[in-house]
Design an enzyme around this catalytic site. Structure first.
Site, PDB file in Angstrom:
ATOM      1  N   CYS A 170       0.813  -1.221   0.000  1.00  0.00           N
ATOM      2  CA  CYS A 170       0.000   0.000   0.000  1.00  0.00           C
ATOM      3  C   CYS A 170       0.844   1.268   0.000  1.00  0.00           C
ATOM      4  O   CYS A 170       0.316   2.364  -0.192  1.00  0.00           O
ATOM      5  CB  CYS A 170      -0.928   0.011   1.212  1.00  0.00           C
ATOM      6  SG  CYS A 170      -1.741  -1.553   1.545  1.00  0.00           S
ATOM      7  N   HIS A 312      -3.427   7.588   5.580  1.00  0.00           N
ATOM      8  CA  HIS A 312      -3.597   6.274   4.948  1.00  0.00           C
ATOM      9  C   HIS A 312      -5.028   5.800   5.204  1.00  0.00           C
ATOM     10  O   HIS A 312      -5.736   5.440   4.288  1.00  0.00           O
ATOM     11  CB  HIS A 312      -2.579   5.286   5.509  1.00  0.00           C
ATOM     12  CG  HIS A 312      -2.568   3.973   4.812  1.00  0.00           C
ATOM     13  ND1 HIS A 312      -2.357   3.855   3.455  1.00  0.00           N
ATOM     14  CD2 HIS A 312      -2.749   2.704   5.272  1.00  0.00           C
ATOM     15  CE1 HIS A 312      -2.412   2.578   3.110  1.00  0.00           C
ATOM     16  NE2 HIS A 312      -2.646   1.854   4.189  1.00  0.00           N
ATOM     17  N   HIS A 349      -9.640   1.643  -1.319  1.00  0.00           N
ATOM     18  CA  HIS A 349      -8.193   1.482  -1.161  1.00  0.00           C
ATOM     19  C   HIS A 349      -7.632   0.898  -2.452  1.00  0.00           C
ATOM     20  O   HIS A 349      -7.812  -0.284  -2.740  1.00  0.00           O
ATOM     21  CB  HIS A 349      -7.910   0.559   0.020  1.00  0.00           C
ATOM     22  CG  HIS A 349      -6.464   0.448   0.374  1.00  0.00           C
ATOM     23  ND1 HIS A 349      -5.457   0.991  -0.398  1.00  0.00           N
ATOM     24  CD2 HIS A 349      -5.837  -0.153   1.427  1.00  0.00           C
ATOM     25  CE1 HIS A 349      -4.290   0.741   0.157  1.00  0.00           C
ATOM     26  NE2 HIS A 349      -4.496   0.044   1.271  1.00  0.00           N
TER      27      HIS A 349
END
Length: 424
Positions: A170, A312, A349
């Site tokens: 990520c 995030h 995401h």
């Protein structure tokens, strides 16, 4: 050398918009790009919603020839569209390969998390298992090798500097921006395309569904599914797309009269070593804090100068810990923290593309003077309640000067970049 580094171009293909103007509008409006996808239901996924860019079949025809598309999977197509947009947005001319000109001063670090696995699952493995290796075709390798992402960009744009596809879960997109920043700062390149992309295949998302880290409870309400910082968050929502930025030395940008969106003040990347609470799937809090502090120190600013944090913030158990880590790293009490928001609330995401898309969002916020709202967190997690006054629910107009963007990925890897409104 210590060159100043600025951003002169951007490209974005997100689940809720394609192009800078449309994406900025979608952020302002709180437009969600998360939809129900029947193919996930057919595959018996627990989570049947996700963020997938729309109308790509039509969009790609404006960027790529049929011959080029034949040797590309969705992940590569997404990267190409965003990178070409960033290139032209920076005021650079896209010359045909027949011109036989190489730009030795420009490179690319455009990464991906799991891109290409769809090609392996849908084409490579079945043909090999059927004994039909001879029918794989001559472009199979370039479609499945991770570096095919940036290698294709080199050919499309004639890039002659470093061309790399990074992959750090990520953190991929944010890490790419930091690495490109450092390369230009050190004088090793004049310009670098940086960011990330990710395809939307069920094969990319299946492992996360099996881990039960995706929200399974909002299949009938897609726009409500991604709930960062919410007490009722049930896991993240998978997304896809690409976000690419053109980083350039200030000297180069000014010499060619380029428009400058923002300046990159500093960036930092590290790992928590899977110690002190860190693991393959959880961050070491000390590592996170050290990453944030490293970026702030390199930027040469005080924590109070940061106006907003594009976190995030994925809508998992980690959200409260992330907010607490920001507070500890910046040494600021809740009421004095920068404004907090999550682009993932609108697009999901996007894995390897997340950092790239969210860096584009952050620069647009700096450039246009606003902080977009975080959707679906009206019911703040109890452990975030103390920060309630700093959480942005509806878009606010604000003359931002500094914004921090961070990503924290599987493998206990961290990245943070500090962006500032440009001041000559």
């Amino acid at each position: 050398m210590s060159n100043r580094v600025v951003i002169t171009g951007m490209g974005v293909l997100a689940p809720n918009a394609h192009g800078l103007a449309s994406f900025a509008g979608a952020l302002r409006e709180g437009k969600s790009g998360i939809r129900f996808h029947p193919h996930l239901a057919e595959a018996k996924f627990g989570c049947q919603v996700g963020g997938i860019p729309e109308n790509v079949g039509e969009i790609q025809k404006k960027y790529l020839t049929d011959e080029e598309l034949f040797a590309m999977n969705p992940n590569m197509v997404y990267a190409a569209i965003a990178a070409i947009d960033a290139w032209t947005d920076a005021g650079l001319e896209r010359k045909p390969a027949s011109a036989d000109v190489v730009d030795w001063d420009t490179g690319a670090i455009v990464g991906t998390g799991i891109g290409g696995i769809d090609t392996i699952a849908e084409k490579l493995a079945p043909k090999v298992d059927q004994g039909k290796v001879g029918r794989l075709g001559s472009t199979m390798v370039e479609q499945i090798m991770s570096s095919g992402n940036s290698a294709r960009l080199a050919g499309l744009l004639g890039l002659g500097n470093q061309v790399t596809t990074n992959s750090s879960a990520c953190n991929t997109g944010t890490e790419a921006v930091v690495d490109a920043f450092l390369r230009i700062r050190e004088g090793r390149a004049k310009r670098m395309l940086a960011g990330g992309s990710e395809g939307h295949s069920k094969y990319i998302w299946a492992g996360f569904d099996a881990m039960k880290v995706l929200n399974r409870g909002s299949n009938d309400a897609p726009e409500k599914a991604s709930r960062p910082m919410s007490a009722s968050a049930g896991g993240f929502i998978p997304g896809s797309g690409a976000g690419v930025l053109m980083l350039e030395s200030l000297e180069s940008a000014q010499a060619r009269g380029a428009r400058i969106y923002a300046e990159v003040l500093g960036g930092y990347v590290n790992c928590g070593g899977h110690r002190m609470g860190g693991s393959m799937t959880a961050p070491n809090p000390t590592g996170v804090q050290r990453c944030i502090q490293g970026a702030v120190k390199m930027a040469g600013i005080q924590p109070r100068e940061i106006g907003a944090i594009n976190g995030h913030l994925t809508a998992t158990f980690a959200d409260p810990h992330e907010v607490a880590n920001w507070s500890k790293a910046l040494e600021l009490p809740p009421e004095q923290m920068p404004l907090l928001h999550s682009t993932k609330s609108l697009i999901g995401h996007a894995l390897g593309a997340a950092g790239g898309i969210e860096c584009v969002a952050s620069v647009l916020e700096l450039h246009h003077g606003f902080v977009h709202g975080s959707a679906n967190c009206e019911d703040l997690h109890p452990e975030i309640a103390a920060y309630a006054s700093r959480v942005v629910h509806q878009t606010v107009d604000l003359p931002l000067q500094v914004i921090a963007k961070a990503s924290f990925g599987f493998g206990d890897v961290n990245g943070c970049v500090i962006l500032k409104k440009f001041n000559a």
